[in-house]
Each structure stands twice: as C-alpha cells, then as structure tokens.
Design a protein around this motif. Structure first.
Motif, PDB file in Angstrom:
ATOM      1  N   GLU A  90       0.818  -1.236   0.277  1.00 57.76           N
ATOM      2  CA  GLU A  90       0.238   0.011   0.164  1.00 57.76           C
ATOM      3  C   GLU A  90       0.816   1.278   0.170  1.00 57.76           C
ATOM      4  OE1 GLU A  90      -3.376   0.417  -0.179  1.00 57.76           O
ATOM      5  OE2 GLU A  90      -3.417  -1.709  -0.681  1.00 57.76           O
ATOM      6  N   GLU A  91       2.208   1.203   0.709  1.00 56.23           N
ATOM      7  CA  GLU A  91       3.010   2.466   0.721  1.00 56.23           C
ATOM      8  C   GLU A  91       3.480   2.695  -0.760  1.00 56.23           C
ATOM      9  OE1 GLU A  91       6.105   1.992   3.387  1.00 56.23           O
ATOM     10  OE2 GLU A  91       7.031   3.716   2.982  1.00 56.23           O
ATOM     11  N   GLU A  92       3.971   1.543  -1.357  1.00 58.82           N
ATOM     12  CA  GLU A  92       4.476   1.964  -2.527  1.00 58.82           C
ATOM     13  C   GLU A  92       3.300   2.215  -3.649  1.00 58.82           C
ATOM     14  OE1 GLU A  92       7.245  -0.721  -5.638  1.00 58.82           O
ATOM     15  OE2 GLU A  92       5.869  -1.747  -4.851  1.00 58.82           O
ATOM     16  N   LYS A  93       1.967   1.721  -3.245  1.00 61.27           N
ATOM     17  CA  LYS A  93       0.835   2.348  -4.194  1.00 61.27           C
ATOM     18  C   LYS A  93       0.771   3.899  -4.104  1.00 61.27           C
ATOM     19  CE  LYS A  93      -3.257   1.685  -2.711  1.00 61.27           C
ATOM     20  NZ  LYS A  93      -4.236   0.970  -2.339  1.00 61.27           N
ATOM     21  N   ASP A  94       0.846   4.221  -3.001  1.00 61.55           N
ATOM     22  CA  ASP A  94       0.819   5.600  -2.797  1.00 61.55           C
ATOM     23  C   ASP A  94       2.000   6.393  -3.566  1.00 61.55           C
ATOM     24  OD1 ASP A  94      -1.720   5.398  -1.375  1.00 61.55           O
ATOM     25  OD2 ASP A  94      -0.603   5.403   0.542  1.00 61.55           O
ATOM     26  N   GLU A  95       3.148   5.992  -3.269  1.00 58.34           N
ATOM     27  CA  GLU A  95       4.251   6.822  -3.782  1.00 58.34           C
ATOM     28  C   GLU A  95       4.120   6.630  -5.378  1.00 58.34           C
ATOM     29  OE1 GLU A  95       7.348   4.235  -2.512  1.00 58.34           O
ATOM     30  OE2 GLU A  95       7.722   5.778  -0.684  1.00 58.34           O
TER      31      GLU A  95
END
Length: 238
Positions: A90-95
């Motif tokens: 999810e963190e990478e998705k936001d980035e």
C-alpha cells in the motif's frame, strides 16, 4: 487501429511471457527490460499504455532505474500514455500515484487480472471521439477550451500537457457543469472500475494533478470545485 502497449519489465523471462499473452489478445507490443530504454521508446513510439515493473534500485546498483524513477521521468518528459505499474504494498501504491501512475496491479498477480487491468485502461480507445469526450463541439470553461476532435485542452490558446486520464476526467466533468459527481461515479465512468473499494484515492490524486495544470491557484480552485462529503464538479457560469 491496434492498441499499442509498451512493456517495461526488468525480468526478461517475465517480459516475454507478458508480451506473448498481450500480443495474443491483439495488442501491438513494444518491450524493454530497462528503464532508460523504456523512456526512450515511450518518447519515440507514443504507446497508448505503459505497463511498468522494475526492481527497486539499491545503493550497490544505483545506476538501475526503479519503477518509481521511470514513472517520474515519464511524466517529467510529458509522456501522456496511461501508466499501469506493479506494486507489492500500500505504501508503494501511494508513492506510485504521486509519481504519476494512473493505475496499479498488486503482485503476485494472475494473467486474468493483468488482462482485466489492461482492458480497463484502454477501453476508451475503442470509442468515437465525440462519445469519449461527451461533447459534440469545442467547449469553453472560462479560459479553458476542450477540443474533442483533436483531443486537446487549451488554456489561453496554449495546449496543456494532459495525460489521457486527465483529459477524460476533465471532459467527463465538463459534460454537466454544476453537477456534483461522487468519487465512485468518477471511478466507474472515467476509470471504468466496476469495483472501487480501496481505489477511491485515485480520484483525489487525479483531481489534484488536473488542478495543477488548469487552475491559477490549485490550492484555491475556481474551475474544479470540491463539494465536501459528496464529490467534485465543474463550476458553472465561467
């Protein structure tokens, strides 16, 4: 005309598998196994969709571009193609969203999931120009002009560098100035998502990027207005 897909995939074996599967579906495939070549091909070949999956770069491998690096570079070079990026968190998705990606697919994935995502992000290419824009002639929104025949948006007579998603989003909202569209409606009609759970933020990011290109002061928008708790609308009477 065949839809053109640029595959930027760091694993050559996976690259060949994806190219075979998508080619069998009738897409024209361009392929690259490194970021720099992928960026060059995007500039030269003008793909409709870019499918992007590169390993994160490390300190010992600092010359290798990651998915985020390539995504940012593509947008800095004003590549307008839709970008579908692979993600593992999810963190990478936001980035990825902040870097300019239009959509994402979680790893591990099935080929059915990938084909569904590709269809979702290319369906509008099958539609007539008038149908896609929803406008039969040029439309003026204050100092903004939407030209559905040339698929252009102009501000003060100068063409704006919008991605395809940004163009579709503005065109859809402009169909009915003053009408509030919920995030779910925008996901369904612009992103063509039938299921929107977990993807609502894509609309907010898309609106933010669009405002940065069409508004005088994106922090205090006068064209695309937020209706708190309900959604977004184009200001009427501009």
């Amino acid at each position: 005309m065949r839809k053109k897909i640029l595959l930027i995939e760091g694993n050559r074996k996976v690259l060949e598998i994806l190219a075979f599967a998508l080619g069998r579906e009738g897409y024209e495939i361009i392929r690259s196994d490194d970021g720099l070549t992928g960026i060059r091909l995007a500039e030269e070949q003008s793909p409709d969709l870019i499918v992007l999956d590169l390993m994160p770069s490390t300190v010992s491998d600092c010359d290798v571009m990651s998915t985020l690096d390539v995504c940012r570079s593509l947008r800095q070079e004003n590549i307008k193609a839709t970008i579908l990026a692979f993600t593992i968190s999810e963190e990478e998705k936001d980035e990825l969203r902040d870097a300019g990606a239009d959509d994402y697919i979680h790893k591990p994935f099935t080929m059915r999931e990938l084909l569904s995502k590709v269809r979702t992000n290319t369906w509008h290419l099958d539609m007539p120009t008038v149908g896609r824009a929803g406008i039969k002639k040029r439309q003026m929104i204050g100092r903004i002009i939407i030209d559905p025949e040339q698929l252009l948006v102009l501000r003060d007579g100068k063409t704006l560098d919008l991605t395809q998603r940004e163009y579709d989003l503005l065109s859809f909202l402009a169909r009915e100035p003053g009408k509030v569209f919920s995030r779910e409606e925008l996901l369904r009609h612009v992103w063509d998502y039938t299921s929107y759970m977990g993807d609502i933020r894509a609309v907010d990011v898309g609106i933010r990027r669009l405002r940065e290109k069409i508004e005088d002061d994106p922090a205090n928008p006068t064209i695309i207005i937020t209706k708190r708790g309900r959604g977004y609308f184009i200001a009427s009477g501009l």
